[in-house]
Scaffold this active site. Structure first.
Site, PDB file in Angstrom:
ATOM      1  N   LYS A 191     -38.786 -13.530  30.234  1.00 44.72           N
ATOM      2  CA  LYS A 191     -37.522 -14.238  30.519  1.00 44.72           C
ATOM      3  C   LYS A 191     -36.971 -14.832  29.216  1.00 44.72           C
ATOM      4  O   LYS A 191     -37.099 -14.200  28.164  1.00 44.72           O
ATOM      5  CB  LYS A 191     -37.740 -15.280  31.615  1.00 44.72           C
TER       6      LYS A 191
ATOM      7  N   ASN B 245     -42.935 -10.301  31.981  1.00 41.67           N
ATOM      8  CA  ASN B 245     -41.510 -10.608  31.895  1.00 41.67           C
ATOM      9  C   ASN B 245     -41.388 -12.005  31.286  1.00 41.67           C
ATOM     10  O   ASN B 245     -41.599 -13.000  31.967  1.00 41.67           O
ATOM     11  CB  ASN B 245     -40.893 -10.568  33.306  1.00 41.67           C
TER      12      ASN B 245
ATOM     13  N   GLU C  76     -40.230  -8.660  44.652  1.00 41.62           N
ATOM     14  CA  GLU C  76     -40.400 -10.049  44.248  1.00 41.62           C
ATOM     15  C   GLU C  76     -39.690 -10.957  45.242  1.00 41.62           C
ATOM     16  O   GLU C  76     -38.467 -11.152  45.148  1.00 41.62           O
ATOM     17  CB  GLU C  76     -39.798 -10.268  42.853  1.00 41.62           C
TER      18      GLU C  76
ATOM     19  N   GLY D 105     -41.817 -18.244  40.261  1.00 46.74           N
ATOM     20  CA  GLY D 105     -41.868 -19.485  39.487  1.00 46.74           C
ATOM     21  C   GLY D 105     -42.129 -20.725  40.323  1.00 46.74           C
ATOM     22  O   GLY D 105     -41.981 -21.844  39.857  1.00 46.74           O
TER      23      GLY D 105
ATOM     24  N   HIS E 239     -33.214  -8.154  38.421  1.00 43.69           N
ATOM     25  CA  HIS E 239     -34.184  -9.234  38.636  1.00 43.69           C
ATOM     26  C   HIS E 239     -33.511 -10.316  39.489  1.00 43.69           C
ATOM     27  O   HIS E 239     -32.303 -10.537  39.392  1.00 43.69           O
ATOM     28  CB  HIS E 239     -34.640  -9.813  37.297  1.00 43.69           C
TER      29      HIS E 239
ATOM     30  N   GLU F 208     -33.317 -13.396  39.232  1.00 41.41           N
ATOM     31  CA  GLU F 208     -32.525 -14.393  38.494  1.00 41.41           C
ATOM     32  C   GLU F 208     -31.155 -13.829  38.112  1.00 41.41           C
ATOM     33  O   GLU F 208     -30.167 -14.561  38.063  1.00 41.41           O
ATOM     34  CB  GLU F 208     -33.323 -14.881  37.273  1.00 41.41           C
TER      35      GLU F 208
ATOM     36  N   SER G 140     -45.320 -15.574  41.108  1.00 36.79           N
ATOM     37  CA  SER G 140     -46.480 -16.451  40.922  1.00 36.79           C
ATOM     38  C   SER G 140     -47.815 -15.702  40.898  1.00 36.79           C
ATOM     39  O   SER G 140     -48.795 -16.159  41.472  1.00 36.79           O
ATOM     40  CB  SER G 140     -46.493 -17.564  41.982  1.00 36.79           C
TER      41      SER G 140
HETATM   42  P1  PGA Z   1     -43.380 -15.738  37.981  1.00 39.54           P
HETATM   43  O1  PGA Z   1     -42.140 -14.763  37.713  1.00 39.54           O
HETATM   44  O2  PGA Z   1     -44.636 -14.947  37.733  1.00 39.54           O
HETATM   45  O3  PGA Z   1     -43.209 -16.853  36.981  1.00 39.54           O
HETATM   46  O4  PGA Z   1     -43.283 -16.203  39.382  1.00 39.54           O
HETATM   47  C1  PGA Z   1     -42.165 -13.421  38.136  1.00 39.54           C
HETATM   48  C2  PGA Z   1     -40.856 -12.754  37.780  1.00 39.54           C
HETATM   49  O5  PGA Z   1     -39.804 -13.391  37.901  1.00 39.54           O
HETATM   50  O6  PGA Z   1     -40.810 -11.574  37.369  1.00 39.54           O
END
Ligand code: PGA
Length: 253
Positions: free
Chosen positions: A15, A13, A168, A174, A98, A100, A213
């Site tokens: 983003k 992903n 998640e 992140g 997601h 976000e 992460s």
């Molecule tokens: P990350 O993001 O691996 O940077 O923690 C995962 C995601 O948001 O799908």
């Protein structure tokens, strides 16, 4: 059904990252690598890049998806893209809900299920994200949130073994914090039990990914868990080498 019978998924992903040239370069190099039979690789680039990347990846074992969509097919919805457009661009998947989208852009599970249903109607496969916040975890509400997010995010969607779910935990995205394999496994097993309530046996065939992460040094212990079928990878998927290391370490366990 154990996770050995469900094809593993490693989904990048990106983003709101990478230039068009960087995205093309990544996919071209990725296509030169032999992808293990038992794994499925997906890339979710910014949707502007989908058409070009789909041309490069056509007929090859890498699936592409959009990071978001709106549930209407067409109309006066400035800035949005629809499921038919995603399909037209040559992509097969779309991420719905997601964290976000939920937490920065205020998407509710009711919106998520409308999106997932609209995608399903057009033959675009939804990848639906679910996860608790730190406050919810600390208040002991994790299972309650996972239950209500799972049931309401899938409420309008027909049972379909191709649909993918990603667990998640919001506090792990992140942040460098990863859920322990035990916590991730128990959350994902619980999500699967909730899907079973509405979709019966289909729940055993649904791939449920962990996200938050994920790195090359923590993927193998996550992938050893019987209910974890793969990973949705953000930060570590922006670099081809680190993404491939995750795929390799997560496959050879
Ligand atoms: P990350 O993001 O691996 O940077 O923690 C995962 C995601 O948001 O799908």
């Amino acid at each position: 059904m154990q996770n050995g019978e469900r094809k593993k998924v490693f989904a990048a992903n990106w983003k709101m990252n990478l230039t068009a040239d960087e995205a093309e370069d990544f996919v071209k190099k990725l296509l030169k690598i032999r992808i293990p039979e038992e794994t499925q690789i997906m890339v979710f680039p910014p949707s502007l890049y989908l058409i070009a990347l789909a041309k490069i990846a056509k007929g090859r074992p890498i699936a592409l998806g959009a990071q978001n969509m709106y549930w209407e097919r067409a109309g006066a919805f400035t800035g949005e893209i629809s499921a038919p457009m995603i399909k037209d661009a040559g992509a097969e998947y779309v991420i719905c809900g997601h964290s976000e989208r939920r937490h920065i852009f205020g998407e509710s599970s009711e919106m998520v299920t409308r999106k997932a249903r609209a995608a399903q109607i057009e033959g675009v496969i939804p990848l639906v994200c679910i996860g608790e916040t730190l406050e919810e975890r600390q208040a002991g509400e994790t299972l309650e949130v996972l239950q209500s997010d799972t049931l309401s995010s899938l409420a309008a969607v027909d049972a379909d073994p191709d649909i993918i779910i990603a667990y998640e935990p919001v506090w792990a995205i992140g942040t460098g914090l990863t859920a322990t394999p035990q916590d991730a496994e128990s959350a994902i097993a619980y999500i699967r039990s909730q899907i079973k309530e509405i979709w019966g046996k289909t729940a055993e065939r649904i791939r449920i990914l962990y996200g938050g992460s994920v790195r090359a040094d923590n993927i193998d212990e996550l992938m050893r868990c019987p209910n974890i079928d793969g990973a949705l990878i953000g930060g570590a998927s922006l670099n081809l080498e680190s993404f491939l290391e995750i795929v390799t370490n997560g496959t050879n366990i």
